[in-house]
Design a protein around this motif. Structure first.
Motif, short mmCIF file in Angstrom:
data_model
loop_
_atom_site.label_atom_id
_atom_site.label_comp_id
_atom_site.label_asym_id
_atom_site.label_seq_id
_atom_site.Cartn_x
_atom_site.Cartn_y
_atom_site.Cartn_z
N CYS A 73 10.66 4.47 7.43
CA CYS A 73 10.61 3.62 8.78
C CYS A 73 11.48 4.67 9.71
O CYS A 73 12.51 4.81 9.38
N ASN A 74 10.98 4.91 10.64
CA ASN A 74 11.82 5.64 11.81
C ASN A 74 12.99 4.78 12.28
O ASN A 74 12.69 3.61 12.38
N GLU A 76 14.54 4.24 15.09
CA GLU A 76 14.41 3.26 16.36
C GLU A 76 13.73 2.33 16.09
O GLU A 76 13.82 1.13 16.53
N ILE A 77 12.56 2.38 15.40
CA ILE A 77 11.87 1.04 14.92
C ILE A 77 12.62 0.34 14.16
O ILE A 77 12.60 -1.01 14.49
N CYS A 78 13.23 0.77 13.32
CA CYS A 78 14.28 -0.22 12.45
C CYS A 78 15.17 -0.75 13.05
O CYS A 78 15.24 -2.17 13.22
N GLU A 128 15.06 -1.63 16.76
CA GLU A 128 14.32 -2.64 17.41
C GLU A 128 13.80 -3.76 16.47
O GLU A 128 13.85 -5.03 17.10
N ARG A 129 13.26 -3.62 15.31
CA ARG A 129 12.85 -4.88 14.46
C ARG A 129 14.16 -5.62 14.45
O ARG A 129 13.99 -6.85 14.42
N SER A 164 6.29 2.11 9.22
CA SER A 164 6.16 1.77 10.65
C SER A 164 4.89 1.03 11.07
O SER A 164 4.81 0.68 12.25
N SER A 170 1.83 -1.88 10.64
CA SER A 170 2.00 -3.35 10.67
C SER A 170 2.27 -3.87 9.30
O SER A 170 1.99 -3.36 8.05
#
Ligand code: ADP
Ligand code: MG
Length: 179
Positions: free
Chosen positions: A105-106, A108-110, A112-113, A161, A163
């Motif tokens: 997983c990217n 930045e996505i990590c 943010e989550r 990344s 759903s």
């Protein structure tokens, strides 16, 4: 595939090795079967915990026939060289690593989550400064362990990344294939 040894589910989360090995081995003594292990790895917030919960809940239903197989899902381990050496030393000949389930997983996505999770989780380390350090530690310490298993052909990588449902579909495909 089922992650159950008798009635005892083993969903190990960041445990120290001695505790891990005790937990892993004690329930299996009854069966005298070598445990088969899936390591679940990925950055903080990649969805390891979310998917492990789902695997245990949903696969428990569908694959009850395999209940005696002594298969275990280990979340977030081995996260560094020290963990790996400890595992190899303690578990040599006592358990086999089936494969590494890698939630890719990217960063930045990590982050943010985890920031989102921090709003309700009460985890004090779910703040940006700490998360950036944890990502750094993941890249420096855990990623090389994943790379090592990759060289052995043992990594099953999933694009984390997507759903939760899409990721879980991929998880199911992998477990179906691995048996
Ligand atoms: P990890 O155990 O890898 O640190 P978690 O499973 O705790 O990650 O997930 C971190 C946060 O992201 C949680 O709030 C979770 O609900 C959310 N989450 C997990 N997987 C996804 C996904 N595929 N898409 C969106 N949010 C997710
Ligand atoms: Mg987790």
């Amino acid at each position: 595939m089922l992650f159950r040894c008798r009635s005892q589910l083993l969903h190990v989360l960041s445990l120290s090795l001695p505790l891990l090995t005790r937990r892993l081995l004690l329930p299996c003594v009854h069966h005298l079967m070598k445990p088969l292990v899936v390591f679940v790895l990925g950055g903080p917030g990649a969805g390891k915990g979310t998917q492990c919960t789902r695997i245990v809940e949903e696969m428990d239903q569908t694959m009850a026939a395999n209940a005696q197989k002594n298969k275990f899902l280990i979340d977030g381990f081995p996260r560094n060289q020290d963990n790996l050496q400890g595992w190899n030393k303690t578990m040599d000949g006592k358990a086999d690593v089936s494969f590494v389930l890698f939630f890719d997983c990217n960063n930045e996505i990590c982050i943010e989550r985890c920031l989102e999770r921090g709003k309700s989780s009460g985890r004090t380390d779910d703040n940006r400064e700490s998360l950036e350090k944890r990502i750094q530690t993941y890249l420096e310490s855990t990623k090389p362990i994943i790379d090592l298993y990759q060289e052995m052909g043992k990594v099953r990588k999933i694009d984390a990344s997507k759903s939760v449902d899409e990721v879980f579909d991929e998880v199911v495909k992998i477990f179906d294939k691995e048996g």
